[in-house]
Design an enzyme around this catalytic site. Structure first.
Site, PDB file in Angstrom:
ATOM      1  N   LEU A   1       0.828  -1.215   0.000  1.00  0.00           N
ATOM      2  CA  LEU A   1       0.000   0.000   0.000  1.00  0.00           C
ATOM      3  C   LEU A   1       0.861   1.263   0.000  1.00  0.00           C
ATOM      4  CD1 LEU A   1      -2.776  -1.317   2.366  1.00  0.00           C
ATOM      5  CD2 LEU A   1      -2.946  -0.914  -0.094  1.00  0.00           C
TER       6      LEU A   1
ATOM      7  N   HIS B   1      -5.695  23.173  21.001  1.00  0.00           N
ATOM      8  CA  HIS B   1      -6.684  23.406  19.952  1.00  0.00           C
ATOM      9  C   HIS B   1      -6.159  24.444  18.977  1.00  0.00           C
ATOM     10  CE1 HIS B   1     -10.593  23.983  18.048  1.00  0.00           C
ATOM     11  NE2 HIS B   1     -10.360  25.290  18.112  1.00  0.00           N
TER      12      HIS B   1
END
Ligand code: FAD
Ligand code: NAD
Length: 467
Positions: A187, A446
């Protein structure tokens, strides 16, 4: 005069052997490392982790430029062309820098590099280039090589049927690359050549890609790679490959038997797993036998059944990963020098460095249930993570698996653009015996992709905020 030339000799200078040798020297042991390659660093630095990541990174940049992704950010490109030679040169540069760095570290730490192929004469004597070297302890760190597929002959120089080493060095983008094996190598390298313009078909024996990963991840992987344009032939086995000039014709049939089909390709990558390097090591001279899978069995302190001989890395059981080999290298050196060492084999992360990345640590949901755990699962989609959404990276999710009684985290699995980086925090949490609540109540910056880990952990008790 000392009884031995060295306190310890490592055979093999991959992530297991070179890291072990440096740690042994740091701990005051007189150390040598035998390596037959022209450069240090083993499979990982020369023909594995590093060159594959260089091509993954470069091909990702090319695809972003070529498929118009960058236009969204106001980056207008009139003509995008691939200079494959430049990409290969960038890869070679990365390999050269890092392998040269190990040579510098050997000199700095006074590790002797014994150049050549090492073989046991007896348990304390290794012959290299016709000369005998003795050591109180010898550590086998000879790594692994590609598992051959009967009837399919790899010839990396011709470039028609190749293994991972050949697939890293192709001089032109194939028109049709057929990958045999839908595991990590298939992959990752399939993604490289697809991004650079090849049609890629992956033939996988099992009914899912990525054996060993959590079932939800494997299902989603098939969807994502198909969406990216790879053709997947699952539950299919290749029965032979005929090469005529620059063309290959594969014959394949359903794994359970059935109608035969043929597939034409100009390049075939054999990536059906790897097997330990033990041939020519002279194990018969020390009476060291292999297990049924051709590996060297060891105890927790990496001792083999032969006194004075230990083994680490791909040559022993466990996942064939560079960081596992490195940690075993450090531990074996510490065992030899101090009698104490540690590798927590229950907490070894695994990452597939495609885009998005696939990562996991600890138990899969299936393995946790099989082990008799009552479990709780928290899941959070990357689509609901502010940073991933802003970056237009909506694919993927984070899944945290915890014990239903104790809340202890048993495993975590994720698909995200930076899953390989995000997985480290769960590995560390598990190492500290964390509960899902511990992760849920840890303040995460954040906006970061890592907030999805916090929210998935909150999901274990059913209280994520953003879904
Ligand atoms: P190796 O790295 O294989 O090193 C063994 C060394 O021993 C070799 O240099 C060999 O020449 C030498 N040797 C063998 N026999 C002798 C002898 N008799 N005398 C002297 N020298 C000898 N793992 C990851 O964790 N992340 C990745 O991203 C990743 N990508 C990979 C990509 C590819 C294409 C491949 C093939 C592998 C990848 N791996 C990756 C796996 C990783 O490379 C291996 O797990 C790791 O290199 C194992 O380390 P090792 O020290 O056990 O052995
Ligand atoms: P793998 O075990 O990951 O995958 C091999 C795949 O081939 C499996 O899915 C298997 O079912 C399939 N297969 C086996 N025989 C087949 C057949 N006859 N026809 C079709 N499919 C068949 O092995 P790999 O991809 O070759 O990688 C080898 C090792 O290298 C792995 O253990 C991996 O950990 C390591 N590696 C790691 C990384 C990474 O950490 N990112 C990258 C590359 C390689």
């Amino acid at each position: 005069m000392a009884e031995y030339d060295y306190d310890v000799i490592f055979i093999g200078a991959g992530p297991g052997g070179y890291v072990g040798a440096i740690r042994a020297a740091q701990l005051g042991l007189k150390t040598a490392c035998v390596e037959s390659r022209e450069t240090l660093g083993g499979t990982c630095l020369n023909v594995g982790c590093i060159p594959s990541k260089a091509l993954l990174h470069g091909s990702e940049k090319y695809e972003e430029a070529a498929n118009g992704t960058l236009a969204r950010y106001g980056v207008k490109l009139s003509k995008v062309e691939l200079d494959l030679a430049a990409l290969q040169a960038d890869k070679a540069d990365a390999v050269k820098g890092l392998t040269g760095g190990i040579e510098y570290l050997f000199k700095k730490n006074k590790v002797d590099w014994l150049k050549g192929t090492g073989a046991f004469k007896d348990a304390h004597t290794v012959t290299v280039a016709g000369k005998d070297y003795t050591a109180k302890e010898v550590v086998i760190a000879t790594g692994s090589s590609v598992t051959p597929l009967p009837g399919v002959e790899v010839d990396n120089d011709k470039g028609v049927i190749v293994d991972s080493t050949g697939a890293l060095a192709l001089g032109k983008v194939p028109s049709h690359l057929v990958v045999i094996g839908g595991g990590v190598i298939g992959l990752e390298l399939g993604s490289v050549w697809r991004r650079l313009g090849a049609k890629v078909t992956v033939v996988e024996f099992l009914d899912q890609l990525l054996p060993g990963m959590d079932g939800d991840i494997r299902k989603e992987a098939a969807r994502i790679f198909k969406k990216q344009g790879m053709e997947l032939k699952l539950s299919t086995k290749v029965t032979g490959v005929a090469v005529k000039g620059k063309k290959a014709t594969l014959t394949a049939e359903p794994s359970a038997g059935g109608a035969v089909e043929t597939i034409e390709a100009d390049c075939v990558l054999v990536a059906i797993g790897r097997r330990p390097n033990v041939a020519g090591l002279g194990l018969e001279n020390i009476g060291l036998e292999l297990n049924a899978r051709g590996q060297i069995d060891t105890g927790h302190d990496f001792r083999t059944k032969v006194d004075g001989v230990r083994a680490i890395g791909d040559v022993i059981p466990g996942p064939m990963l560079a960081h596992k080999a490195e940690d075993e290298g450090i531990a074996v050196a510490e065992y030899i020098a101090t009698g104490v060492g540690i590798v927590n084999h229950a907490v070894i992360p695994g990452v597939v460095y495609t885009m998005p990345e696939f990562a996991g640590v600890g138990l899969t949901e299936e393995a946790a249930k099989e082990a008799g755990h009552a479990i709780k699962v928290g899941k959070f989609p990357m689509m609901a993570n502010s940073r991933a959404k802003t970056n237009h990276e909506p694919e993927g999710f984070v899944k945290v698996i915890a014990d239903a009684q104790t809340d202890k985290v048993l495993g975590a699995w994720m698909i995200a653009s930076v899953a390989g980086t995000m997985i480290a925090q769960v590995a560390q949490a598990m190492e500290f015996g964390a509960t899902s609540e511990d992760i849920a109540y840890t303040c995460h910056a954040h906006p970061t992709h890592s907030e999805a880990v916090k929210e998935a952990a909150m999901g274990v008790t059913g209280k994520p905020i953003h879904i």
